[in-house]
Design an enzyme around this catalytic site. Sequence first.
Site, PDB file in Angstrom:
ATOM      1  N   ASP A 170      -3.507  15.294  16.255  1.00  0.00           N
ATOM      2  CA  ASP A 170      -2.852  16.172  17.235  1.00  0.00           C
ATOM      3  C   ASP A 170      -3.531  17.522  17.227  1.00  0.00           C
ATOM      4  O   ASP A 170      -4.149  17.916  16.239  1.00  0.00           O
ATOM      5  CB  ASP A 170      -1.367  16.336  16.870  1.00  0.00           C
ATOM      6  CG  ASP A 170      -0.623  15.026  17.041  1.00  0.00           C
ATOM      7  OD1 ASP A 170      -0.681  14.459  18.148  1.00  0.00           O
ATOM      8  OD2 ASP A 170      -0.016  14.560  16.053  1.00  0.00           O
ATOM      9  N   HIS A 226       3.602  -0.790   3.896  1.00  0.00           N
ATOM     10  CA  HIS A 226       2.871   0.447   3.621  1.00  0.00           C
ATOM     11  C   HIS A 226       3.919   1.539   3.399  1.00  0.00           C
ATOM     12  O   HIS A 226       4.711   1.837   4.294  1.00  0.00           O
ATOM     13  CB  HIS A 226       1.986   0.791   4.823  1.00  0.00           C
ATOM     14  CG  HIS A 226       1.159   2.026   4.660  1.00  0.00           C
ATOM     15  ND1 HIS A 226       0.020   2.063   3.895  1.00  0.00           N
ATOM     16  CD2 HIS A 226       1.299   3.283   5.174  1.00  0.00           C
ATOM     17  CE1 HIS A 226      -0.519   3.286   3.939  1.00  0.00           C
ATOM     18  NE2 HIS A 226       0.246   4.044   4.704  1.00  0.00           N
ATOM     19  N   PHE A 273      11.444  15.118  10.818  1.00  0.00           N
ATOM     20  CA  PHE A 273      10.196  14.378  10.970  1.00  0.00           C
ATOM     21  C   PHE A 273      10.365  13.265  12.009  1.00  0.00           C
ATOM     22  O   PHE A 273       9.523  13.078  12.891  1.00  0.00           O
ATOM     23  CB  PHE A 273       9.801  13.825   9.598  1.00  0.00           C
ATOM     24  CG  PHE A 273       8.405  13.284   9.538  1.00  0.00           C
ATOM     25  CD1 PHE A 273       7.374  13.916  10.209  1.00  0.00           C
ATOM     26  CD2 PHE A 273       8.116  12.141   8.793  1.00  0.00           C
ATOM     27  CE1 PHE A 273       6.079  13.417  10.161  1.00  0.00           C
ATOM     28  CE2 PHE A 273       6.828  11.631   8.747  1.00  0.00           C
ATOM     29  CZ  PHE A 273       5.809  12.275   9.429  1.00  0.00           C
ATOM     30  N   GLU A 316       0.783   5.603   0.771  1.00  0.00           N
ATOM     31  CA  GLU A 316       0.074   6.696   1.448  1.00  0.00           C
ATOM     32  C   GLU A 316       0.329   8.030   0.740  1.00  0.00           C
ATOM     33  O   GLU A 316       1.454   8.351   0.375  1.00  0.00           O
ATOM     34  CB  GLU A 316       0.553   6.766   2.901  1.00  0.00           C
ATOM     35  CG  GLU A 316      -0.135   7.850   3.699  1.00  0.00           C
ATOM     36  CD  GLU A 316       0.182   7.750   5.179  1.00  0.00           C
ATOM     37  OE1 GLU A 316       0.064   6.664   5.766  1.00  0.00           O
ATOM     38  OE2 GLU A 316       0.570   8.790   5.747  1.00  0.00           O
ATOM     39  N   SER A 321       0.818  -1.217   0.000  1.00  0.00           N
ATOM     40  CA  SER A 321       0.000   0.000   0.000  1.00  0.00           C
ATOM     41  C   SER A 321       0.847   1.261   0.000  1.00  0.00           C
ATOM     42  O   SER A 321       2.012   1.250   0.404  1.00  0.00           O
ATOM     43  CB  SER A 321      -0.948  -0.010   1.203  1.00  0.00           C
ATOM     44  OG  SER A 321      -0.223  -0.193   2.398  1.00  0.00           O
TER      45      SER A 321
HETATM   46  P1  FAD Z   1      -4.266   7.344  20.206  1.00  0.00           P
HETATM   47  O1  FAD Z   1      -4.364   5.908  19.843  1.00  0.00           O
HETATM   48  O2  FAD Z   1      -5.451   7.961  20.832  1.00  0.00           O
HETATM   49  O3  FAD Z   1      -2.989   7.485  21.165  1.00  0.00           O
HETATM   50  C1  FAD Z   1      -2.357   8.722  21.422  1.00  0.00           C
HETATM   51  C2  FAD Z   1      -1.669   8.677  22.788  1.00  0.00           C
HETATM   52  O4  FAD Z   1      -2.663   8.606  23.817  1.00  0.00           O
HETATM   53  C3  FAD Z   1      -0.784   7.440  23.004  1.00  0.00           C
HETATM   54  O5  FAD Z   1       0.287   7.798  23.821  1.00  0.00           O
HETATM   55  C4  FAD Z   1      -1.710   6.473  23.754  1.00  0.00           C
HETATM   56  O6  FAD Z   1      -0.996   5.538  24.520  1.00  0.00           O
HETATM   57  C5  FAD Z   1      -2.497   7.432  24.613  1.00  0.00           C
HETATM   58  N1  FAD Z   1      -3.858   6.945  24.948  1.00  0.00           N
HETATM   59  C6  FAD Z   1      -4.715   6.306  24.130  1.00  0.00           C
HETATM   60  N2  FAD Z   1      -5.880   6.067  24.768  1.00  0.00           N
HETATM   61  C7  FAD Z   1      -5.746   6.570  26.020  1.00  0.00           C
HETATM   62  C8  FAD Z   1      -6.599   6.647  27.161  1.00  0.00           C
HETATM   63  N3  FAD Z   1      -7.837   6.127  27.142  1.00  0.00           N
HETATM   64  N4  FAD Z   1      -6.120   7.270  28.272  1.00  0.00           N
HETATM   65  C9  FAD Z   1      -4.870   7.789  28.303  1.00  0.00           C
HETATM   66  N5  FAD Z   1      -4.023   7.755  27.250  1.00  0.00           N
HETATM   67  C10 FAD Z   1      -4.453   7.140  26.126  1.00  0.00           C
HETATM   68  N6  FAD Z   1      -2.133  12.399  11.876  1.00  0.00           N
HETATM   69  C11 FAD Z   1      -2.941  13.238  11.183  1.00  0.00           C
HETATM   70  O7  FAD Z   1      -3.218  14.361  11.624  1.00  0.00           O
HETATM   71  N7  FAD Z   1      -3.492  12.846   9.977  1.00  0.00           N
HETATM   72  C12 FAD Z   1      -3.252  11.632   9.438  1.00  0.00           C
HETATM   73  O8  FAD Z   1      -3.757  11.314   8.364  1.00  0.00           O
HETATM   74  C13 FAD Z   1      -2.381  10.734  10.143  1.00  0.00           C
HETATM   75  N8  FAD Z   1      -2.095   9.515   9.651  1.00  0.00           N
HETATM   76  C14 FAD Z   1      -1.311   8.653  10.372  1.00  0.00           C
HETATM   77  C15 FAD Z   1      -1.058   7.384   9.868  1.00  0.00           C
HETATM   78  C16 FAD Z   1      -0.253   6.485  10.557  1.00  0.00           C
HETATM   79  C17 FAD Z   1       0.007   5.108   9.987  1.00  0.00           C
HETATM   80  C18 FAD Z   1       0.324   6.877  11.802  1.00  0.00           C
HETATM   81  C19 FAD Z   1       1.216   5.925  12.561  1.00  0.00           C
HETATM   82  C20 FAD Z   1       0.077   8.137  12.310  1.00  0.00           C
HETATM   83  C21 FAD Z   1      -0.738   9.047  11.618  1.00  0.00           C
HETATM   84  N9  FAD Z   1      -1.032  10.324  12.106  1.00  0.00           N
HETATM   85  C22 FAD Z   1      -1.838  11.170  11.388  1.00  0.00           C
HETATM   86  C23 FAD Z   1      -0.430  10.793  13.361  1.00  0.00           C
HETATM   87  C24 FAD Z   1      -1.371  10.600  14.594  1.00  0.00           C
HETATM   88  O9  FAD Z   1      -2.536  11.374  14.446  1.00  0.00           O
HETATM   89  C25 FAD Z   1      -0.582  11.065  15.831  1.00  0.00           C
HETATM   90  O10 FAD Z   1       0.487  10.198  16.072  1.00  0.00           O
HETATM   91  C26 FAD Z   1      -1.404  11.295  17.090  1.00  0.00           C
HETATM   92  O11 FAD Z   1      -0.549  11.934  18.049  1.00  0.00           O
HETATM   93  C27 FAD Z   1      -1.921  10.030  17.761  1.00  0.00           C
HETATM   94  O12 FAD Z   1      -2.923   9.462  17.064  1.00  0.00           O
HETATM   95  P2  FAD Z   1      -3.417   7.963  17.457  1.00  0.00           P
HETATM   96  O13 FAD Z   1      -4.573   7.669  16.632  1.00  0.00           O
HETATM   97  O14 FAD Z   1      -2.289   7.026  17.472  1.00  0.00           O
HETATM   98  O15 FAD Z   1      -3.877   8.255  18.983  1.00  0.00           O
END
Ligand code: FAD
Length: 295
Positions: free
Chosen positions: A109, A270, A220, A17, A15
Amino acid sequence: MKIGEYLKEKRFSLSFEFFPPKSQEGEEELFQTVARLQSLKPTFVSVTYGAGGSTRDRTKRVVERIHRETNITVMAHLTCIAHTKEELFEILSGYKAIGIENILALRGDKPKDKPDFTPPEDACRHAEELVSFIKAHFGDYFSIGVASYPEGHPESPNMEWEIRYFKRKVLAGADFSITQMFFDNRYYYEFMGLCHRADINIPIIPGIMPITNFRQVQKFASMCGTEIPQRLIERLEPYADKPEETLKLGVEFAIEQCLDLIENGVPGLHFYTLNKSKATLMVYEGIKSALVGLA
Ligand code: FAD
């Protein structure tokens, strides 16, 4: 095609991105990239979503165009931190209406250009909540992917924490995961070991970034907590201002990295393409014989 179902059949996934360009010119360039990469018959491509919902319309437009103009499966990224539940429902309904079946569910974020940003009152605070929201409102219509971090998310104090919350996303209904970019495969293998011990069994696809601009990747990587191994720094740093040399060395390294991952049985690869096709095509050339018979 639902990516989760494809992976369940133990088929190898390839895949790419992309991000939604800001200008019409950028969008046309992206579609030339898509056309070139289409020849590699990707399992799916994905389109990122801007922090704070800033690319909401552009992401949807690019997703829709790829879906309409090609036969490639598209996955839309969706971040939840800046949206109300009503907005999330509307965005997801829009994707469903045009036949998009795959969502990468992310928290995202806080937008860096908005220091006073506070999430809407009913926003999903973590990706886990977004996964649950999608399941609650759309059942099994979407196949859901989530992000994972072999070196730990920058906000996670340790790997135990990382795994604990990763598992919660999986239990909420994620079908598969894509990792943050990494350059040292040992982090991925260790992470897989931790996942197996925690009984996390979804496919976890490694995210690969072929280096084409050393300074940009250094910046990055430091932002997302990815280590660049010393041996790679030593190889690339002397050529940091020579794009052709950097491309050659970056591709060489990505090929070595991918071959090792394939040999160790990863469910797919990916590629973070940055909307360019050259490096990805070169890496593919170097690994294609190892992919024969995998898909
Ligand atoms: P989460 O899974 O919510 O985790 C974030 C943090 O919070 C972690 O430290 C986790 O341990 C902690 N956490 C989770 N749940 C809880 C809880 N219930 N209580 C306390 N702490 C908790 N960003 C963009 O803006 N746009 C994109 O398109 C994008 N694509 C991405 C694609 C990939 C493959 C990856 C790896 C990252 C991407 N990101 C993107 C970045 C991502 O949005 C950031 O890394 C963001 O900081 C965390 O998102 P997450 O979904 O992993 O968050």
